[in-house]
Design a protein around this motif. Structure first.
Motif, PDB file in Angstrom:
ATOM      1  N   THR A 245      34.843  49.989  40.220  1.00 29.88           N
ATOM      2  CA  THR A 245      35.939  49.345  40.227  1.00 29.88           C
ATOM      3  C   THR A 245      36.925  50.000  40.747  1.00 29.88           C
ATOM      4  O   THR A 245      38.675  49.477  40.601  1.00 29.88           O
ATOM      5  N   HIS A 246      37.226  51.584  41.310  1.00 30.76           N
ATOM      6  CA  HIS A 246      38.400  52.374  41.673  1.00 30.76           C
ATOM      7  C   HIS A 246      38.472  51.981  43.010  1.00 30.76           C
ATOM      8  O   HIS A 246      37.915  51.708  44.308  1.00 30.76           O
ATOM      9  N   ASN A 247      40.355  51.543  42.904  1.00 27.16           N
ATOM     10  CA  ASN A 247      40.368  51.954  44.576  1.00 27.16           C
ATOM     11  C   ASN A 247      40.015  50.732  45.456  1.00 27.16           C
ATOM     12  O   ASN A 247      40.116  50.329  46.482  1.00 27.16           O
ATOM     13  N   ILE A 248      40.370  48.992  44.447  1.00 25.85           N
ATOM     14  CA  ILE A 248      39.286  47.897  45.286  1.00 25.85           C
ATOM     15  C   ILE A 248      41.417  47.055  45.246  1.00 25.85           C
ATOM     16  O   ILE A 248      41.593  47.142  44.006  1.00 25.85           O
ATOM     17  N   ASP A 249      41.538  46.317  46.366  1.00 24.08           N
ATOM     18  CA  ASP A 249      42.827  45.575  46.754  1.00 24.08           C
ATOM     19  C   ASP A 249      42.469  44.672  45.975  1.00 24.08           C
ATOM     20  O   ASP A 249      41.451  44.371  45.133  1.00 24.08           O
ATOM     21  N   THR A 250      43.417  43.487  45.857  1.00 17.70           N
ATOM     22  CA  THR A 250      43.175  41.939  45.409  1.00 17.70           C
ATOM     23  C   THR A 250      41.938  40.868  46.110  1.00 17.70           C
ATOM     24  O   THR A 250      40.912  40.286  44.623  1.00 17.70           O
ATOM     25  N   ALA A 251      42.145  41.160  46.868  1.00 19.49           N
ATOM     26  CA  ALA A 251      41.369  40.888  48.036  1.00 19.49           C
ATOM     27  C   ALA A 251      39.251  41.118  47.921  1.00 19.49           C
ATOM     28  O   ALA A 251      38.403  40.351  47.309  1.00 19.49           O
ATOM     29  N   MET A 252      39.321  41.905  47.875  1.00 22.00           N
ATOM     30  CA  MET A 252      37.757  42.743  48.001  1.00 22.00           C
ATOM     31  C   MET A 252      37.672  42.138  46.268  1.00 22.00           C
ATOM     32  O   MET A 252      36.374  42.248  45.664  1.00 22.00           O
ATOM     33  N   ALA A 253      38.687  42.154  45.137  1.00 20.11           N
ATOM     34  CA  ALA A 253      37.832  42.382  43.920  1.00 20.11           C
ATOM     35  C   ALA A 253      37.663  40.291  43.965  1.00 20.11           C
ATOM     36  O   ALA A 253      36.829  40.781  43.043  1.00 20.11           O
ATOM     37  N   ARG A 254      37.841  39.791  44.791  1.00 18.25           N
ATOM     38  CA  ARG A 254      38.025  38.531  44.313  1.00 18.25           C
ATOM     39  C   ARG A 254      36.466  37.987  44.769  1.00 18.25           C
ATOM     40  O   ARG A 254      35.646  37.755  44.433  1.00 18.25           O
ATOM     41  N   GLN A 255      36.331  39.078  45.941  1.00 18.36           N
ATOM     42  CA  GLN A 255      35.248  38.807  46.974  1.00 18.36           C
ATOM     43  C   GLN A 255      33.523  39.073  45.349  1.00 18.36           C
ATOM     44  O   GLN A 255      32.381  38.969  45.533  1.00 18.36           O
ATOM     45  N   ILE A 256      34.003  40.676  45.264  1.00 15.11           N
ATOM     46  CA  ILE A 256      33.131  40.900  43.797  1.00 15.11           C
ATOM     47  C   ILE A 256      32.726  39.959  42.745  1.00 15.11           C
ATOM     48  O   ILE A 256      32.065  39.743  42.450  1.00 15.11           O
ATOM     49  N   ASP A 257      34.016  39.207  42.383  1.00 19.78           N
ATOM     50  CA  ASP A 257      33.968  37.931  41.095  1.00 19.78           C
ATOM     51  C   ASP A 257      33.578  37.135  42.040  1.00 19.78           C
ATOM     52  O   ASP A 257      32.534  36.941  41.720  1.00 19.78           O
ATOM     53  N   ILE A 258      33.161  36.846  42.891  1.00 23.48           N
ATOM     54  CA  ILE A 258      32.120  35.622  43.736  1.00 23.48           C
ATOM     55  C   ILE A 258      30.706  36.244  44.006  1.00 23.48           C
ATOM     56  O   ILE A 258      29.913  35.409  43.731  1.00 23.48           O
ATOM     57  N   LEU A 259      30.688  37.403  43.903  1.00 22.32           N
ATOM     58  CA  LEU A 259      28.656  37.492  44.867  1.00 22.32           C
ATOM     59  C   LEU A 259      28.675  37.516  42.994  1.00 22.32           C
ATOM     60  O   LEU A 259      27.639  36.863  42.486  1.00 22.32           O
ATOM     61  N   TYR A 260      29.611  38.204  41.710  1.00 25.13           N
ATOM     62  CA  TYR A 260      29.177  37.883  41.043  1.00 25.13           C
ATOM     63  C   TYR A 260      28.662  37.436  39.952  1.00 25.13           C
ATOM     64  O   TYR A 260      27.130  36.568  39.845  1.00 25.13           O
TER      65      TYR A 260
END
Length: 633
Positions: A245-260
Motif C-alpha cells: 500500500t506504499h506509494n499508490i495514488d487514489t486511482a490505484m487504491a480504488r483498483q485494488i479495492d475493486i480487486l478485493y
C-alpha cells in the motif's frame, strides 16, 4: 440549418446518455502489477484464475518464487504478490514493513515435498543428516522454508541451491540425495513427469515436533501423484496474497479495492468454475488462523468512505432528475425569445469549464458517481447554450448558429461592465477599485478594455479614478503580488456582505478576461484571490491550501528569522521546529513567497498542511546534512 441542429442535438444527447451509462467501463484505469511464481505452477495458475474473475486489469509477471516475489513487492513497482507465510514472517518480520505490506487475502496451505529416489535409504527428515539436499533457487520460498527446517531441527545437511526445474535431473545424476519443493499438491510439474522418471521417485515424510510452532501438519494423499503409492505425512505453510500500500495514488487504491471486492464476493464462483485450479476449493478468505500479520481489510463493514460513495451515487441520480426537469422545461419553450434571452451563455461556458475540470480530476481518482454528475451538467450546459443563443426562435431562422453565439456573447460583455451596479454597495467601492486597479496592473500593462471596465464601476458610484496612481502599481518585483493580496485582505477585513464578496470573484474573473488575454501573472493572482474569498465565505475546504516553512540551520539564523520575519509563527512540525507562514491558495504564489525567504539565505519549503510527507522528508534530510557537516567540521 434548424433541421441540422435538431438532428445534431438529438444525437449529441443520445451519445452523452450512452457515455453516462457506460462511464465506468470506458474510462482507462491503471493496471495492477502482480507477481506469481514459476510458469505453469499453482501460483501462476491462480494468478490467471484471478485475472479471469475481476474487472480490473492485471499485469502478471512470472518469478522464481516467494522470496523473489517479496523482493519485487518491496520495490514499489509491484502491488500484489503471492508468497509463503514463513518467508514473510521469518525473513522480513524485523524489517519494519508491516505498515505497508499487508495480507491481502489468505489462500490455501502449501505442502512441503521432500523427494528422494525410491532406492534411497532416506525415509524421514532425520535421514537427511550429512546428505546433499536440493533446497530450490536462492530466491525461492522453498529455499527459505528448507533453511528454517534445518535451523529448527538442527539437522546438518549440505544445502544445494538448485532450481526446482533442475532438481529431478540432479537427483537422477546423484548430485543430490534428495530435494525440497514447497507448493500446493498436486504440482503440475511433478504430475507430468515421464513415467520412466516418475517410477524412480518417492515422497518422504517431513514431520518433526520442532516445526509445529510455524507449520501445520498436512498429508499428501495416496495417488496425488501416480508414483506415490501411499499416504505421506508432511507439513504445510500457508500461501498468501500480499499487497503493497506504499506509494499508490487514489486511482490505484480504488483498483485494488475493486480487486478485493471482486475476489471476496465471488470466491464460490471461482471454486465452482471447472477451469479454475482445484486448489481453490481449499481457499477460505476468512481463515486467518496461525497468521500473525496485519491485514489489508478486516471483515467488510460499512465505513464512512462507503457512506460518502453511496451519497455520491444518490447525488448523481438526483442530478440526473434535476437536469431532466430543467432541460425539459427549457426544451418545450425553446422557441420563445424571452426564454432564450434568460439563459446566460457566459454562465454556461463557466459551467462547462468547471465541470470539465472536475471531470478530469474524477477520472484520475476513479470517482465515477461524481464524474457522471459532471458529464450530465456539461451536457445540460451545452443544450442550454444551444437554446440560449436563440437558434430555435422564429425571428432567427435565417441566422447561423455561430453568428447568434457571437451576438449573445457581445450582449453579455456589455452587461458585464454593469455587474457591480447591481451587486456592490458604495461603502466598499474604494477598496474594490484599488483591487481591480492592482489586478489590471499585475502584468504591468493597463489595457484600454481594462480601463473601460474599471471606469464603469467608478462612474456608477461617482468615484474619480486616479489613473496615475493605478499606473504606479506597476512593479517588476514580486512585491506587486503581495500588495494585491494585502488589498484583498484589507477589503475582506471590513466584513462585506458574503453575497457581495462571492460576486467579486466573477468581477475579477471578467476583468482578467476582458482583454481576451490571460497572462501568467493574472492567472496566478486569480487563483490566490479566489482562495482568500472562498475562505471568507466559509468554503476554504473546497480549495487546496499551501504554507511556507522556514527552517533555520543555526542559532544565528533562528535569531535573524525571529527579528526579520515576524509574520511567521514558530511551530513544531515534521519532527522539528520551523517558522510557518499563513495559508496561501496558489502553490505558485506560495513558491514566490518561499523564494523571497530564500533570498535571506535561509532554507524554505512549500508544503500542504494536509500532506506533511514532503516537509517531513525535507526536515529529515536537512538533519542528516547538518549532522554530516558538523562531523566534517
Amino acid at each position: 440549418m434548424i433541421n441540422f441542429m435538431q438532428t445534431f442535438t438529438t444525437r449529441f444527447i443520445a451519445t452523452w446518455i450512452m457515455a453516462l451509462l457506460f462511464v465506468g467501463v470506458i474510462q482507462a484505469q491503471p493496471a495492477i502489477n502482480m507477481v506469481s511464481g514459476i510458469k505453469g505452477e499453482v501460483y501462476d495458475q491462480f494468478a490467471h484464475d484471478i485475472q479471469n474473475n475481476t474487472h480490473v486489469k492485471l499485469n502478471i509477471f512470472q518469478t522464481r518464487g516467494s522470496q523473489d516475489n517479496i523482493n519485487y513487492l518491496l520495490s514499489d513497482s509491484i502491488q500484489i504478490a503471492f508468497a509463503q507465510y514463513d518467508v514473510l514472517k521469518v525473513d522480513r518480520a524485523e524489517k519494519n514493513i508491516k505498515e505497508y505490506i499487508k495480507v491481502f487475502l489468505p489462500l490455501y496451505c502449501e505442502e512441503v515435498h521432500l523427494i528422494a529416489l525410491n532406492t534411497s535409504s532416506i525415509n524421514s527428515l532425520n535421514d537427511l543428516q550429512g546428505k546433499n539436499v536440493g533446497v530450490g533457487d536462492a530466491n525461492s520460498g522453498t529455499n527459505v522454508t528448507a533453511s528454517i527446517i534445518q535451523k529448527l531441527t538442527k539437522l546438518d545437511w549440505n544445502a544445494k541451491s538448485i532450481p526446482f526445474s533442475q532438481s529431478i535431473q540432479a537427483l537422477l545424476n546423484h548430485q543430490i540425495d534428495a530435494f525440497f519443493y514447497v507448493g500446493a499438491a498436486p504440482s503440475t510439474y511433478l504430475s507430468s513427469l515421464d513415467e520412466n522418471i516418475a517410477k524412480q521417485l518417492k515422497l518422504v515424510s517431513v514431520r518433526n515436533g520442532e516445526l509445529n510452532d510455524i507449520y501445520e501438519n498436512r498429508e499428501i494423499a495416496t495417488g496425488t501423484y501416480s508414483w506415490n503409492k501411499e499416504k505421506v505425512k508432511t507439513i504445510g505453510v500457508r500461501s498468501l496474497l500480499l499487497v503493497n500500500t506504499h506509494n499508490i495514488d487514489t486511482a490505484m487504491a480504488r483498483q485494488i479495492d475493486i480487486l478485493y471486492t471482486d475476489l471476496s464476493a465471488n470466491l464460490k464462483g471461482i471454486q465452482w468454475n471447472k477451469f479454475s485450479h482445484p486448489k481453490w476449493k481449499q481457499v477460505d478468505f476468512g481463515d486467518m488462523d496461525f497468521i500473525d500479520w496485519p491485514v489489508y481489510k478486516e471483515k467488510y463493514i460499512f465505513t464512512i468512505e462507503n457512506a460518502f460513495t453511496l451519497m455520491a451515487i444518490v447525488a448523481a441520480m438526483l442530478s440526473f432528475i434535476q437536469i431532466y426537469f430543467i432541460i425539459n422545461k427549457l426544451w418545450k419553450r425553446k422557441h420563445e425569445k424571452v426564454v432564450a434571452e434568460s439563459i446566460s451563455i457566459s454562465a454556461m461556458f463557466i459551467s462547462i469549464f468547471i465541470n470539465g475540470f472536475f471531470a478530469v480530476k474524477n477520472i484520475d481518482g476513479g470517482n465515477y458517481p461524481q464524474l457522471s454528475a459532471n458529464l450530465m451538467w456539461i451536457t445540460a450546459s451545452i443544450i442550454s447554450t444551444i437554446i440560449g443563443v436563440g437558434l430555435y426562435v422564429a425571428t432567427n431562422r435565417q441566422i447561423g448558429f455561430f453568428r447568434l453565439l457571437l451576438r449573445a456573447l457581445n450582449m453579455e460583455r456589455k452587461e458585464a461592465g454593469d455587474l457591480a451596479k447591481v451587486f456592490f454597495k458604495p461603502s466598499g467601492a474604494a477598496k474594490i477599485i484599488e483591487i481591480l486597479g492592482r489586478v489590471a496592473m499585475v502584468d504591468n500593462d493597463l489595457d484600454d478594455k481594462e480601463r473601460e471596465f474599471i471606469q464603469g464601476f467608478a462612474d456608477n458610484w461617482g468615484i474619480k479614478v486616479d489613473w496615475d496612481l493605478i499606473q504606479k502599481y506597476a512593479d517588476e518585483s514580486q512585491q506587486r503580488f503581495s500588495e494585491l493580496r494585502r488589498a484583498m485582505s484589507s477589503y475582506l477585513s471590513t466584513s462585506p456582505p458574503k453575497e457581495q464578496a462571492s460576486q467579486l470573484i466573477d468581477v475579477i474573473s471578467l476583468l482578467v478576461n476582458v482583454d481576451d488575454v490571460v497572462t501568467e501573472e493574472e492567472d496566478l493572482m486569480l487563483s490566490e484571490l479566489t482562495g482568500l474569498i472562498m475562505k471568507y465565505l466559509g468554503k476554504g475546504t473546497e480549495v487546496d491550501v499551501y504554507q511556507v516553512a522556514v527552517v533555520p540551520q543555526s542559532k544565528e539564523q533562528e535569531q535573524a528569522v525571529e527579528g526579520l520575519l515576524k509574520d511567521l509563527k514558530r511551530e513544531y512540525i515534521a519532527g522539528g521546529w520551523a517558522y510557518v507562514s499563513e495559508a496561501y491558495y496558489s502553490e505558485r504564489y506560495a513558491g514566490i513567497i518561499s523564494a523571497q525567504y530564500r533570498v535571506l539565505k535561509v532554507f524554505s519549503v512549500v508544503f500542504k498542511p494536509n500532506n506533511m510527507e514532503k516537509l517531513e522528508k525535507y526536515v529529515k534530510e536537512k538533519k542528516i546534512v547538518d549532522s554530516i557537516d558538523s562531523q566534517e567540521g
